[in-house]
Design an enzyme around this catalytic site. Structure first.
Site, PDB file in Angstrom:
ATOM      1  N   THR A 177       0.902  -1.149   0.000  1.00 17.32           N
ATOM      2  CA  THR A 177       0.000   0.000   0.000  1.00 17.32           C
ATOM      3  C   THR A 177       0.935   1.191   0.000  1.00 17.32           C
ATOM      4  O   THR A 177       2.093   1.041   0.368  1.00 17.32           O
ATOM      5  CB  THR A 177      -0.858   0.006   1.291  1.00 17.32           C
ATOM      6  OG1 THR A 177      -1.871  -0.999   1.187  1.00 17.32           O
ATOM      7  CG2 THR A 177      -1.550   1.335   1.540  1.00 17.32           C
ATOM      8  N   ARG A 205     -13.296  -7.707  -2.889  1.00 16.24           N
ATOM      9  CA  ARG A 205     -12.827  -7.497  -1.507  1.00 16.24           C
ATOM     10  C   ARG A 205     -12.356  -6.037  -1.344  1.00 16.24           C
ATOM     11  O   ARG A 205     -11.633  -5.504  -2.171  1.00 16.24           O
ATOM     12  CB  ARG A 205     -11.689  -8.453  -1.208  1.00 16.24           C
ATOM     13  CG  ARG A 205     -11.057  -8.294   0.186  1.00 16.24           C
ATOM     14  CD  ARG A 205      -9.832  -7.398   0.142  1.00 16.24           C
ATOM     15  NE  ARG A 205      -9.154  -7.338   1.447  1.00 16.24           N
ATOM     16  CZ  ARG A 205      -8.144  -6.511   1.701  1.00 16.24           C
ATOM     17  NH1 ARG A 205      -7.713  -5.686   0.765  1.00 16.24           N
ATOM     18  NH2 ARG A 205      -7.575  -6.504   2.880  1.00 16.24           N
ATOM     19  N   VAL A 206     -12.776  -5.415  -0.266  1.00 16.73           N
ATOM     20  CA  VAL A 206     -12.345  -4.057   0.045  1.00 16.73           C
ATOM     21  C   VAL A 206     -11.579  -4.089   1.366  1.00 16.73           C
ATOM     22  O   VAL A 206     -12.035  -4.695   2.335  1.00 16.73           O
ATOM     23  CB  VAL A 206     -13.558  -3.105   0.162  1.00 16.73           C
ATOM     24  CG1 VAL A 206     -13.116  -1.717   0.624  1.00 16.73           C
ATOM     25  CG2 VAL A 206     -14.290  -3.010  -1.173  1.00 16.73           C
ATOM     26  N   ASP A 208      -8.836  -1.870   4.229  1.00 17.18           N
ATOM     27  CA  ASP A 208      -8.941  -0.723   5.126  1.00 17.18           C
ATOM     28  C   ASP A 208      -8.648   0.605   4.445  1.00 17.18           C
ATOM     29  O   ASP A 208      -9.076   1.661   4.933  1.00 17.18           O
ATOM     30  CB  ASP A 208      -7.934  -0.882   6.275  1.00 17.18           C
ATOM     31  CG  ASP A 208      -6.505  -0.950   5.738  1.00 17.18           C
ATOM     32  OD1 ASP A 208      -6.243  -1.860   4.918  1.00 17.18           O
ATOM     33  OD2 ASP A 208      -5.678  -0.094   6.089  1.00 17.18           O
ATOM     34  N   GLY A 229      -1.033  -2.964   5.888  1.00 17.89           N
ATOM     35  CA  GLY A 229      -0.998  -4.268   6.544  1.00 17.89           C
ATOM     36  C   GLY A 229      -2.339  -4.957   6.372  1.00 17.89           C
ATOM     37  O   GLY A 229      -3.112  -4.608   5.479  1.00 17.89           O
ATOM     38  N   GLY A 231      -5.662  -5.486   6.167  1.00 19.70           N
ATOM     39  CA  GLY A 231      -6.748  -4.522   6.196  1.00 19.70           C
ATOM     40  C   GLY A 231      -7.929  -4.921   7.054  1.00 19.70           C
ATOM     41  O   GLY A 231      -8.552  -4.078   7.711  1.00 19.70           O
TER      42      GLY A 231
HETATM   43  N1  ASP Z   1      -3.915  -2.591   3.851  1.00 20.10           N
HETATM   44  C1  ASP Z   1      -3.989  -3.123   2.517  1.00 20.10           C
HETATM   45  C2  ASP Z   1      -5.272  -3.849   2.361  1.00 20.10           C
HETATM   46  O1  ASP Z   1      -5.660  -4.594   3.263  1.00 20.10           O
HETATM   47  C3  ASP Z   1      -2.874  -4.042   2.155  1.00 20.10           C
HETATM   48  C4  ASP Z   1      -1.532  -3.734   2.727  1.00 20.10           C
HETATM   49  O2  ASP Z   1      -1.248  -2.617   3.081  1.00 20.10           O
HETATM   50  O3  ASP Z   1      -0.720  -4.663   2.822  1.00 20.10           O
HETATM   51  O4  ASP Z   1      -5.878  -3.747   1.333  1.00 20.10           O
END
Ligand code: ASP
Length: 310
Positions: A177, A205-206, A208, A229, A231
Protein backbone atom coordinates in the site's frame (compact mmCIF):
# COMPACT_ATOMS: atom_id res chain seq x y z
CA UNK A 1 5.52 28.60 18.18
CA UNK A 2 7.00 28.30 14.69
CA UNK A 3 5.61 25.36 12.82
CA UNK A 4 8.10 23.22 10.93
CA UNK A 5 6.35 21.45 8.08
CA UNK A 6 7.02 17.75 7.65
CA UNK A 7 5.90 14.94 5.37
CA UNK A 8 6.19 11.23 6.15
CA UNK A 9 5.19 8.27 4.02
CA UNK A 10 5.19 4.52 3.64
CA UNK A 11 5.37 2.38 0.52
CA UNK A 12 3.93 -0.67 2.25
CA UNK A 13 4.76 -2.91 5.18
CA UNK A 14 6.13 -6.25 4.11
CA UNK A 15 9.15 -5.89 1.89
CA UNK A 16 11.36 -8.31 0.06
CA UNK A 17 13.66 -9.86 2.69
CA UNK A 18 16.94 -8.04 3.07
CA UNK A 19 18.82 -11.06 1.74
CA UNK A 20 16.87 -11.27 -1.52
CA UNK A 21 16.41 -7.56 -2.31
CA UNK A 22 18.70 -6.88 -5.27
CA UNK A 23 20.76 -3.67 -5.25
CA UNK A 24 18.75 -2.52 -8.29
CA UNK A 25 15.37 -3.08 -6.62
CA UNK A 26 16.63 -1.44 -3.42
CA UNK A 27 17.85 1.61 -5.34
CA UNK A 28 14.61 1.87 -7.35
CA UNK A 29 12.43 1.76 -4.23
CA UNK A 30 14.59 4.32 -2.39
CA UNK A 31 14.52 6.63 -5.40
CA UNK A 32 10.73 6.28 -5.52
CA UNK A 33 10.37 7.12 -1.84
CA UNK A 34 12.73 10.07 -2.10
CA UNK A 35 10.98 11.42 -5.20
CA UNK A 36 7.61 11.24 -3.45
CA UNK A 37 8.98 12.97 -0.33
CA UNK A 38 10.50 15.72 -2.44
CA UNK A 39 7.27 16.21 -4.40
CA UNK A 40 5.30 16.59 -1.15
CA UNK A 41 7.85 18.65 0.72
CA UNK A 42 8.27 21.10 -2.19
CA UNK A 43 4.62 22.01 -1.67
CA UNK A 44 4.97 22.38 2.09
CA UNK A 45 8.07 24.54 1.94
CA UNK A 46 6.36 26.82 -0.58
CA UNK A 47 3.48 27.34 1.88
CA UNK A 48 1.17 24.77 0.28
CA UNK A 49 -1.39 22.78 2.24
CA UNK A 50 -0.85 19.41 3.88
CA UNK A 51 -3.68 18.13 1.66
CA UNK A 52 -1.80 19.14 -1.50
CA UNK A 53 1.43 17.67 -0.16
CA UNK A 54 0.01 14.21 0.63
CA UNK A 55 -1.79 14.18 -2.72
CA UNK A 56 1.44 14.96 -4.60
CA UNK A 57 3.39 12.33 -2.66
CA UNK A 58 0.79 9.60 -3.26
CA UNK A 59 0.47 10.47 -6.97
CA UNK A 60 4.25 9.98 -7.21
CA UNK A 61 4.05 6.61 -5.43
CA UNK A 62 1.06 5.49 -7.53
CA UNK A 63 3.16 6.23 -10.63
CA UNK A 64 6.10 4.14 -9.41
CA UNK A 65 6.04 0.40 -10.29
CA UNK A 66 7.89 -0.65 -7.12
CA UNK A 67 4.83 0.00 -4.96
CA UNK A 68 1.46 -1.70 -4.73
CA UNK A 69 -0.82 1.13 -5.90
CA UNK A 70 -1.68 2.61 -9.29
CA UNK A 71 0.79 1.27 -11.89
CA UNK A 72 2.32 -1.73 -10.09
CA UNK A 73 -0.81 -2.65 -8.11
CA UNK A 74 -1.44 -6.22 -6.97
CA UNK A 75 -3.68 -8.53 -9.04
CA UNK A 76 -6.85 -9.91 -7.51
CA UNK A 77 -7.66 -13.60 -8.00
CA UNK A 78 -9.63 -12.75 -11.12
CA UNK A 79 -6.37 -11.60 -12.72
CA UNK A 80 -7.17 -7.89 -12.79
CA UNK A 81 -6.84 -4.88 -10.51
CA UNK A 82 -9.31 -3.27 -8.09
CA UNK A 83 -7.93 -0.15 -6.47
CA UNK A 84 -8.80 1.47 -3.14
CA UNK A 85 -7.81 4.97 -1.97
CA UNK A 86 -8.81 7.64 0.51
CA UNK A 87 -7.80 11.04 1.79
CA UNK A 88 -8.72 13.14 4.82
CA UNK A 89 -8.21 16.82 5.60
CA UNK A 90 -7.48 17.45 9.28
CA UNK A 91 -8.48 21.10 8.95
CA UNK A 92 -12.04 20.58 7.76
CA UNK A 93 -12.63 16.94 8.66
CA UNK A 94 -13.71 16.34 5.06
CA UNK A 95 -12.75 13.03 3.47
CA UNK A 96 -13.10 11.21 0.15
CA UNK A 97 -12.57 7.63 -0.97
CA UNK A 98 -12.93 5.13 -3.82
CA UNK A 99 -13.06 1.34 -3.53
CA UNK A 100 -12.75 -1.31 -6.20
CA UNK A 101 -11.94 1.25 -8.90
CA UNK A 102 -10.78 -0.37 -12.13
CA UNK A 103 -10.00 2.46 -14.51
CA UNK A 104 -8.96 5.58 -12.56
CA UNK A 105 -5.30 6.25 -13.36
CA UNK A 106 -4.72 7.98 -10.03
CA UNK A 107 -7.29 6.76 -7.48
CA UNK A 108 -6.01 9.28 -4.92
CA UNK A 109 -7.07 12.13 -7.22
CA UNK A 110 -10.61 10.76 -7.28
CA UNK A 111 -10.59 10.52 -3.47
CA UNK A 112 -9.28 14.08 -3.34
CA UNK A 113 -12.00 15.34 -5.69
CA UNK A 114 -14.67 13.60 -3.57
CA UNK A 115 -13.25 15.22 -0.42
CA UNK A 116 -14.21 18.64 -1.76
CA UNK A 117 -17.80 17.85 -0.85
CA UNK A 118 -19.43 16.20 2.13
CA UNK A 119 -21.58 13.74 0.16
CA UNK A 120 -20.92 11.26 -1.39
CA UNK A 121 -17.75 10.42 0.50
CA UNK A 122 -17.08 6.91 -0.85
CA UNK A 123 -17.86 5.59 -4.33
CA UNK A 124 -17.30 1.99 -5.43
CA UNK A 125 -16.48 0.08 -8.60
CA UNK A 126 -17.91 1.20 -11.90
CA UNK A 127 -19.67 4.16 -10.28
CA UNK A 128 -16.34 5.43 -8.99
CA UNK A 129 -14.78 5.08 -12.45
CA UNK A 130 -17.71 6.86 -14.10
CA UNK A 131 -17.75 9.68 -11.54
CA UNK A 132 -13.99 10.20 -11.96
CA UNK A 133 -14.33 10.39 -15.75
CA UNK A 134 -17.22 12.83 -15.48
CA UNK A 135 -15.13 14.99 -13.16
CA UNK A 136 -12.22 15.30 -15.56
CA UNK A 137 -9.91 12.63 -14.18
CA UNK A 138 -7.90 10.41 -16.50
CA UNK A 139 -9.23 6.90 -17.10
CA UNK A 140 -7.04 4.05 -18.38
CA UNK A 141 -7.45 0.41 -19.36
CA UNK A 142 -7.16 -1.92 -16.36
CA UNK A 143 -3.98 -3.42 -17.87
CA UNK A 144 -2.26 -0.06 -17.37
CA UNK A 145 -1.78 -1.05 -13.72
CA UNK A 146 -0.14 -4.44 -14.55
CA UNK A 147 3.54 -5.23 -14.17
CA UNK A 148 5.35 -8.51 -14.81
CA UNK A 149 6.51 -8.82 -11.22
CA UNK A 150 2.97 -8.48 -9.83
CA UNK A 151 1.73 -11.05 -12.37
CA UNK A 152 4.44 -13.41 -11.15
CA UNK A 153 3.32 -12.84 -7.55
CA UNK A 154 -0.25 -13.80 -8.52
CA UNK A 155 1.01 -16.95 -10.20
CA UNK A 156 3.02 -17.88 -7.11
CA UNK A 157 0.13 -17.20 -4.72
CA UNK A 158 -2.28 -19.34 -6.75
CA UNK A 159 0.36 -22.06 -6.92
CA UNK A 160 0.84 -21.86 -3.14
CA UNK A 161 -2.90 -22.33 -2.69
CA UNK A 162 -2.78 -25.53 -4.74
CA UNK A 163 0.31 -26.82 -2.98
CA UNK A 164 -1.06 -25.87 0.44
CA UNK A 165 1.95 -23.63 1.18
CA UNK A 166 0.09 -20.34 1.62
CA UNK A 167 1.45 -19.94 5.14
CA UNK A 168 4.92 -19.63 3.66
CA UNK A 169 4.01 -16.71 1.39
CA UNK A 170 6.49 -13.89 1.76
CA UNK A 171 5.49 -10.60 3.31
CA UNK A 172 5.95 -8.93 -0.03
CA UNK A 173 3.53 -11.37 -1.68
CA UNK A 174 0.92 -10.53 0.95
CA UNK A 175 1.34 -6.79 1.51
CA UNK A 176 1.65 -3.39 0.01
CA UNK A 177 0.00 0.00 0.00
CA UNK A 178 1.26 3.55 -0.17
CA UNK A 179 0.40 6.40 2.13
CA UNK A 180 1.48 9.86 3.19
CA UNK A 181 0.83 12.21 6.11
CA UNK A 182 1.84 15.86 6.44
CA UNK A 183 1.85 18.91 8.70
CA UNK A 184 1.86 22.26 6.87
CA UNK A 185 3.11 25.73 7.81
CA UNK A 186 -0.33 26.72 9.07
CA UNK A 187 -0.45 23.74 11.44
CA UNK A 188 -2.93 21.70 9.40
CA UNK A 189 -2.70 17.93 8.99
CA UNK A 190 -3.72 15.56 6.18
CA UNK A 191 -3.45 11.85 5.37
CA UNK A 192 -3.76 9.88 2.11
CA UNK A 193 -3.64 6.15 1.31
CA UNK A 194 -3.79 4.15 -1.95
CA UNK A 195 -3.52 0.42 -2.64
CA UNK A 196 -4.10 -2.53 -4.91
CA UNK A 197 -4.93 -4.59 -1.80
CA UNK A 198 -3.20 -7.97 -1.51
CA UNK A 199 -2.21 -10.42 -4.23
CA UNK A 200 -5.00 -12.88 -5.12
CA UNK A 201 -7.58 -11.09 -2.98
CA UNK A 202 -11.15 -12.14 -3.80
CA UNK A 203 -12.86 -10.05 -6.49
CA UNK A 204 -14.84 -7.34 -4.73
CA UNK A 205 -12.83 -7.50 -1.51
CA UNK A 206 -12.34 -4.06 0.05
CA UNK A 207 -9.59 -3.44 2.60
CA UNK A 208 -8.94 -0.72 5.13
CA UNK A 209 -7.35 1.79 2.78
CA UNK A 210 -10.59 3.43 1.57
CA UNK A 211 -12.26 3.17 4.97
CA UNK A 212 -11.96 6.45 6.87
CA UNK A 213 -10.97 5.67 10.46
CA UNK A 214 -9.40 2.31 9.51
CA UNK A 215 -6.61 2.98 7.00
CA UNK A 216 -6.72 6.78 6.99
CA UNK A 217 -7.43 9.53 9.50
CA UNK A 218 -6.50 13.19 10.01
CA UNK A 219 -7.63 15.65 12.68
CA UNK A 220 -5.90 18.95 13.41
CA UNK A 221 -6.31 18.39 17.16
CA UNK A 222 -4.14 15.26 17.20
CA UNK A 223 -2.57 13.51 14.22
CA UNK A 224 -2.68 12.22 10.66
CA UNK A 225 -2.33 8.47 10.02
CA UNK A 226 -2.01 6.15 7.00
CA UNK A 227 -1.84 2.39 7.53
CA UNK A 228 -0.49 -0.62 5.67
CA UNK A 229 -1.00 -4.27 6.54
CA UNK A 230 -3.80 -6.74 7.10
CA UNK A 231 -6.75 -4.52 6.20
CA UNK A 232 -9.38 -6.70 7.84
CA UNK A 233 -7.68 -6.17 11.22
CA UNK A 234 -7.34 -2.45 10.64
CA UNK A 235 -11.07 -2.22 10.03
CA UNK A 236 -11.87 -4.33 13.11
CA UNK A 237 -9.64 -2.16 15.32
CA UNK A 238 -10.50 1.17 13.66
CA UNK A 239 -6.74 1.59 13.59
CA UNK A 240 -6.26 5.14 12.33
CA UNK A 241 -9.11 6.66 14.33
CA UNK A 242 -8.05 4.78 17.45
CA UNK A 243 -4.63 6.46 17.36
CA UNK A 244 -6.39 9.84 17.25
CA UNK A 245 -8.72 8.80 20.09
CA UNK A 246 -5.87 7.56 22.30
CA UNK A 247 -4.19 10.95 21.91
CA UNK A 248 -7.33 13.04 22.37
CA UNK A 249 -9.04 11.16 25.18
CA UNK A 250 -6.22 9.28 26.92
CA UNK A 251 -3.45 11.85 26.51
CA UNK A 252 -1.07 9.40 24.86
CA UNK A 253 1.81 10.62 22.71
CA UNK A 254 1.81 9.86 19.00
CA UNK A 255 4.51 7.21 19.45
CA UNK A 256 2.59 5.49 22.29
CA UNK A 257 -0.73 5.56 20.47
CA UNK A 258 0.70 4.33 17.17
CA UNK A 259 2.62 1.44 18.77
CA UNK A 260 -0.40 0.48 20.87
CA UNK A 261 -2.54 0.08 17.75
CA UNK A 262 0.12 -2.00 15.98
CA UNK A 263 0.18 -4.21 19.11
CA UNK A 264 -3.62 -4.39 19.05
CA UNK A 265 -3.58 -5.90 15.54
CA UNK A 266 -1.01 -8.46 16.74
CA UNK A 267 -3.29 -9.34 19.68
CA UNK A 268 -6.06 -10.18 17.23
CA UNK A 269 -3.89 -12.53 15.23
CA UNK A 270 -1.46 -10.25 13.44
CA UNK A 271 -0.52 -10.77 9.84
CA UNK A 272 1.70 -7.74 9.56
CA UNK A 273 1.04 -4.09 10.25
CA UNK A 274 2.70 -0.73 9.79
CA UNK A 275 1.80 2.92 9.48
CA UNK A 276 3.08 6.44 9.06
CA UNK A 277 1.78 9.20 11.32
CA UNK A 278 2.54 12.79 12.23
CA UNK A 279 1.23 14.96 15.07
CA UNK A 280 0.56 18.68 15.44
CA UNK A 281 4.13 19.30 16.70
CA UNK A 282 5.67 17.58 13.67
CA UNK A 283 6.64 14.38 15.49
CA UNK A 284 6.72 11.41 13.13
CA UNK A 285 5.96 7.75 13.97
CA UNK A 286 6.74 4.90 11.55
CA UNK A 287 6.12 1.68 13.51
CA UNK A 288 5.79 -1.74 11.85
CA UNK A 289 5.96 -5.38 12.92
CA UNK A 290 7.01 -6.87 9.58
CA UNK A 291 10.59 -7.48 8.43
CA UNK A 292 10.57 -4.12 6.72
CA UNK A 293 8.47 -1.20 5.59
CA UNK A 294 9.29 1.16 2.75
CA UNK A 295 9.25 4.49 4.55
CA UNK A 296 10.69 7.96 4.97
CA UNK A 297 10.15 11.52 6.09
CA UNK A 298 11.37 14.95 5.10
CA UNK A 299 11.53 18.28 6.89
CA UNK A 300 13.87 21.31 6.92
CA UNK A 301 16.60 19.16 8.50
CA UNK A 302 16.74 16.78 5.56
CA UNK A 303 15.36 13.55 4.21
CA UNK A 304 15.31 10.04 5.72
CA UNK A 305 14.53 6.90 3.71
CA UNK A 306 14.64 3.27 4.94
CA UNK A 307 13.39 -0.18 3.95
CA UNK A 308 14.39 -2.71 6.61
CA UNK A 309 15.36 -2.04 10.24
CA UNK A 310 17.49 1.07 10.68
N1 ASP B 1 -3.92 -2.59 3.85
C1 ASP B 1 -3.99 -3.12 2.52
C2 ASP B 1 -5.27 -3.85 2.36
O1 ASP B 1 -5.66 -4.59 3.26
C3 ASP B 1 -2.87 -4.04 2.15
C4 ASP B 1 -1.53 -3.73 2.73
O2 ASP B 1 -1.25 -2.62 3.08
O3 ASP B 1 -0.72 -4.66 2.82
O4 ASP B 1 -5.88 -3.75 1.33
Amino acid sequence: MTIRPVIALHGGAGTISKASLTPEADAAARAGLRGALEAGYAMLSAGGTALDAVTAAVVALESHPSFNSGHGAAFNRGGFHELDASIMDGRTGLAGAVAGARRIKHPILAARALAKQADPLLLIGEAADTWAGQNGLELVENTFFSTDSRREMLRRMLEREQLGTLAQATEQEKHGTVGAVALDLDGHLAAATSTGGYTAKPVGRVGDSPIIGAGTWADDRTCAVSGTGKGELFIRTALAHSIHARMLYAGQTLAQAAQAQIDETARLGGGGAGLCAVDTCGNVALPFDTEGMYRGWMNADGVYVAIHEN
